[in-house]
Design an enzyme around this catalytic site. Structure first.
Site, PDB file in Angstrom:
ATOM      1  N   SER A  94      31.061  39.231 -11.501  1.00 15.83           N
ATOM      2  CA  SER A  94      31.392  39.527 -10.099  1.00 15.83           C
ATOM      3  C   SER A  94      30.181  40.235  -9.505  1.00 15.83           C
ATOM      4  CB  SER A  94      32.598  40.471 -10.038  1.00 15.83           C
ATOM      5  OG  SER A  94      32.717  41.072  -8.759  1.00 15.83           O
ATOM      6  N   TYR A 138      36.833  48.033 -13.493  1.00 23.36           N
ATOM      7  CA  TYR A 138      36.501  46.641 -13.158  1.00 23.36           C
ATOM      8  C   TYR A 138      34.985  46.460 -13.086  1.00 23.36           C
ATOM      9  CZ  TYR A 138      36.636  42.144 -10.672  1.00 23.36           C
ATOM     10  OH  TYR A 138      36.469  40.826 -10.304  1.00 23.36           O
TER      11      TYR A 138
END
Ligand SMILES: NC(=O)c1ccc[n+]([C@@H]2O[C@H](COP(=O)([O-])OP(=O)(O)OC[C@H]3O[C@@H](n4cnc5c(N)ncnc54)[C@H](OP(=O)(O)O)[C@@H]3O)[C@@H](O)[C@H]2O)c1
Length: 254
Positions: free
Chosen positions: A144, A157
């Site tokens: 990401s 995350y």
């Protein structure tokens, strides 16, 4: 073009019951691949398998919790039993809980790390063993932009997605001599079940768009091109890299 042709290739795609993983599964099938659909929700798995079969490709679904080593190993065994080989592994399964750092519990930290990062290692190790023996393979890890720049996605995350980028480089270094390539894709915002709610918040959405040079979020179909490129011979001299599919977001300096 033949360079992008995946006919005769077998692809294992984790988290392919919905969202990005499903779009990539359908895209790889369009390029000719047979697909192993991996997730936990049986109805999602069955639907993805059906849609791939409707494209004239072979597909099997294997319900697997990617946090669990024994389940990954069983999935790999079952795949090899059915197809005899694995050419492509896409480590896409992931989740998030957006909790401010001071409030993250140990359980939450463990859950995100195990789902997003430990799973990538376990699946890469189980499939990598086979790819090293057969002396070819392409592994694609879904990271990401949160693994590269600081975002308000939550600390666990971000740590997993940065970890994936570095794991990609290390595995590429170790396995290059066996003709096993390992690359990553780092998406910015794509509308999926994971992000749908967040992106319906107009204030947040407008802020996302204002930081995106292409002035829109991505459509999951726009991840198919990069995935087919990295899976196929079109990228035969590319390994250890991360492709940012982000509408230019990560180059934005202000
Ligand atoms: N959407 C975005 O904007 C965006 C941006 C950057 C990166 N990403 C990354 O892209 C990947 C896919 O995201 P998405 O938006 O498509 O998410 P999604 O719509 O929530 O889909 C996630 C998929 O992963 C599966 N999964 C989750 N935990 C699993 C587990 N423990 N074992 C097996 N399968 C599991 C889910 O199926 P089950 O729940 O049935 O198991 C589902 O099929 C994630 O790694 C995410 O971090 C997404």
């Amino acid at each position: 073009m033949d360079l992008f042709n995946l006919e005769g290739k077998v692809a294992v795609i984790t988290g392919s019951g919905k969202g990005i993983g499903k779009a990539i599964a359908l895209g790889l099938a369009d390029a000719g691949a047979d697909v192993v659909v991996v997730a936990r929700t049986q109805s999602d798995i069955d639907q993805t398998v059906l849609e791939i079969e409707q494209k004239g490709r072979k597909a099997i679904g294997i319900s697997t919790d990617v946090k669990k080593k024994e389940e990954i190993e069983r999935m790999v065994e079952q795949t090899l039993h059915t197809f005899g080989k694995i050419d492509i592994l896409i480590n896409n399964a992931g989740m998030n809980i957006r909790t401010p750092a001071l409030e993250v519990s140990e359980e939450e930290w463990e859950l995100i790390i195990q789902t997003n990062m430990k799973s990538v290692f376990l699946a890469s190790q189980a499939v990598g063993k086979h790819m090293v023996e057969q002396k070819h393979g392409s592994i694609i890890n879904i990271s990401s932009v949160a693994g590269h720049v600081a975002l308000r996605t939550g600390v666990a995350y971000a740590a997993t997605k940065a970890g994936i980028i570095q794991m990609t480089k290390t595995l590429a270094l170790e396995w290059g001599k066996y003709n096993v390539r390992v690359n990553a894709i780092a998406p910015w915002y794509f509308k999926t079940p994971l992000t749908e709610k967040l992106l319906t918040n107009k204030e947040y959405y407008d802020e996302v768009i204002s930081r995106t040079p292409l002035r829109r979020v991505g459509d999951v179909k726009e991840l198919v091109g990069p995935a087919v490129f990295l899976a196929s011979d079109a990228s035969s001299y590319v390994t250890g890299h991360t492709i940012f599919v982000d509408g230019g977001m990560s180059i934005y300096g202000f």
